[in-house]
Motif scaffolding. Structure first.
Motif, short mmCIF file in Angstrom:
data_model
loop_
_atom_site.label_atom_id
_atom_site.label_comp_id
_atom_site.label_asym_id
_atom_site.label_seq_id
_atom_site.Cartn_x
_atom_site.Cartn_y
_atom_site.Cartn_z
N MET A 150 0.86 -1.08 0.03
CA MET A 150 -0.06 -0.11 0.13
C MET A 150 0.86 1.39 0.03
O MET A 150 0.66 2.09 -0.71
CB MET A 150 -0.94 -0.02 1.06
CG MET A 150 -2.10 -0.97 1.14
SD MET A 150 -3.03 -0.88 2.57
CE MET A 150 -3.86 0.67 2.48
N GLY A 154 0.87 3.72 -3.25
CA GLY A 154 0.30 4.96 -2.75
C GLY A 154 1.31 6.10 -3.21
O GLY A 154 0.76 7.01 -3.80
N PHE A 162 -2.96 0.36 -5.72
CA PHE A 162 -3.19 0.68 -4.20
C PHE A 162 -4.78 -0.03 -3.85
O PHE A 162 -4.75 -0.77 -2.77
CB PHE A 162 -3.25 2.06 -4.18
CG PHE A 162 -3.20 2.66 -2.74
CD1 PHE A 162 -2.58 2.73 -1.68
CD2 PHE A 162 -4.65 2.96 -2.28
CE1 PHE A 162 -2.90 2.99 -0.28
CE2 PHE A 162 -5.20 3.18 -0.96
CZ PHE A 162 -3.96 3.38 0.08
N ASP A 166 -5.22 -2.47 -0.82
CA ASP A 166 -5.80 -1.94 0.40
C ASP A 166 -7.02 -3.15 0.61
O ASP A 166 -7.43 -3.29 1.82
CB ASP A 166 -6.40 -0.69 0.00
CG ASP A 166 -7.09 0.15 1.02
OD1 ASP A 166 -7.00 -0.35 2.43
OD2 ASP A 166 -7.93 1.20 0.69
N HIS A 170 -7.44 -5.33 4.10
CA HIS A 170 -8.74 -5.27 4.96
C HIS A 170 -9.37 -6.68 5.04
O HIS A 170 -9.95 -7.17 6.38
CB HIS A 170 -9.59 -4.17 4.68
CG HIS A 170 -9.09 -2.81 5.21
ND1 HIS A 170 -9.36 -2.23 6.47
CD2 HIS A 170 -8.35 -1.85 4.28
CE1 HIS A 170 -8.80 -1.13 6.49
NE2 HIS A 170 -8.01 -0.89 4.89
N LEU A 193 -14.53 -0.18 -0.60
CA LEU A 193 -13.44 0.62 -1.20
C LEU A 193 -13.39 0.67 -2.86
O LEU A 193 -13.02 1.78 -2.93
CB LEU A 193 -12.20 -0.22 -0.60
CG LEU A 193 -11.95 -0.52 0.97
CD1 LEU A 193 -10.90 -1.65 1.27
CD2 LEU A 193 -11.56 0.77 1.33
N THR A 197 -13.46 4.29 -4.53
CA THR A 197 -12.36 4.86 -5.57
C THR A 197 -13.12 5.02 -6.77
O THR A 197 -12.97 6.16 -7.61
CB THR A 197 -11.48 3.64 -5.84
OG1 THR A 197 -10.78 3.06 -4.61
CG2 THR A 197 -10.43 4.16 -6.68
N PRO A 206 -2.65 8.82 -1.30
CA PRO A 206 -3.15 8.55 0.17
C PRO A 206 -2.34 9.24 0.89
O PRO A 206 -1.04 9.58 1.25
CB PRO A 206 -2.97 7.10 0.25
CG PRO A 206 -2.99 6.34 -1.06
CD PRO A 206 -2.15 7.55 -1.84
N LEU A 211 -1.44 5.76 5.49
CA LEU A 211 -0.54 4.77 5.09
C LEU A 211 0.14 4.21 6.61
O LEU A 211 0.60 2.95 6.67
CB LEU A 211 0.59 5.16 4.26
CG LEU A 211 -0.27 5.66 2.75
CD1 LEU A 211 1.04 6.16 2.06
CD2 LEU A 211 -0.61 4.44 2.20
N HIS A 214 -1.95 1.88 8.76
CA HIS A 214 -1.97 0.57 8.31
C HIS A 214 -0.66 -0.42 8.78
O HIS A 214 -0.71 -1.52 9.09
CB HIS A 214 -2.00 0.45 6.66
CG HIS A 214 -3.48 0.76 6.20
ND1 HIS A 214 -3.82 1.93 6.21
CD2 HIS A 214 -4.31 0.03 5.69
CE1 HIS A 214 -5.21 1.98 5.60
NE2 HIS A 214 -5.50 0.77 5.55
#
Length: 257
Positions: A150, A154, A162, A166, A170, A193, A197, A206, A211, A214
């Motif tokens: 990520m 990013g 990305f 992402d 998750h 997500l 986007t 991001p 970042l 995460h």
């Protein structure tokens, strides 16, 4: 256009056969009817006939029957003998099914994003805490690797790559705690997500804090620190909520369409 010798006709064209064409017709009609219900163009309580759908969307009755079965399973249509197909209210829909989420993201994006983001705020920190307690070492390592992906994608401004990282991050966190209900929420997260986007609500680059958070989640999971994992994930979803708040600021709260 109807059927000729059992072959479905394509809307606006000549009849074609074969599984690929039939699948395309099925998916196109399924999405059209689903979105019409979600948007209220087919309002709750409306009674329609299979023949009405065939004529309205210009497809075969066999394709209509397949689509009706899908929409019935999603709680959106109810066949009633000698009456027809009754369009059901939102309270009956399978609201966490990816198809319903996708249709609502298309037709009522603000309302759908608000509801799903609020759900994330409630669920994901707890899932991160469980992951810190129960994730095997290899899964914790995978989560850290996804956080690194990520950051790299990013910083490059590669929105598509990305998003892939992402979503994987998750989903993996949700499944890492050993709770099957949290794990089943992974497809919903993917739709949230992707929808965010697709709606242009994700910046090309991001925010550095997001970042880092995460990485903090991944590090806490690897270090078996539930409190820190929950806190870092809470920051992630709270930021998403704050960033998108303006999208649904004027959206009324109600249970209708």
């Amino acid at each position: 256009m109807g059927e000729r010798n059992g072959t479905p006709a394509e809307a606006g064209g000549s009849p074609k056969s074969g599984p690929e064409n039939r699948s395309n017709l099925h998916e196109t009609l399924r999405d059209q009817v689903g979105q019409d219900i979600v948007a209220g163009r087919l309002a709750a309580g409306t009674i329609i006939k299979a023949e009405d759908l065939r004529a309205r969307y210009d497809v075969s009755l066999s394709v209509v029957r397949e689509v009706v079965r899908v929409l019935e399973s999603l709680g959106m249509l109810q066949p009633i003998r000698r009456v027809g197909l009754v369009v059901l209210a939102m309270s009956e829909w399978m609201l966490l099914d990816p198809l319903v989420i996708r249709w609502r993201m298309t037709e009522t994006p603000a309302r759908q994003l608000r509801s799903l983001t609020e759900l994330r705020v409630a669920i994901e920190p707890e899932a991160a805490g469980l992951a810190a307690q129960h994730a095997p070492a290899d899964v914790a390592e995978e989560i850290m690797g996804l956080a690194a992906r990520m950051r790299a994608t990013g910083r490059q401004g590669d929105v598509e790559a990305f998003l892939d990282a992402d979503v994987a991050f998750h989903r993996t966190v949700l499944g890492a705690g050993g709770n099957e209900l949290f794990a089943a929420f992974d497809t919903v997260i993917g739709e949230i997500l992707a929808g965010r986007t697709g709606a242009g609500l994700m910046p090309k680059f991001p925010h550095p804090d997001a970042l880092q958070w995460h990485f903090d989640v991944a590090d806490a999971i690897g270090g078996q620190d539930p409190a820190r994992a929950k806190d870092a994930m809470a920051k992630i979803v709270a930021k998403a909520d704050a960033e998108m708040g303006s999208v649904w600021a004027d959206e009324p709260r109600h249970t209708g369409h």
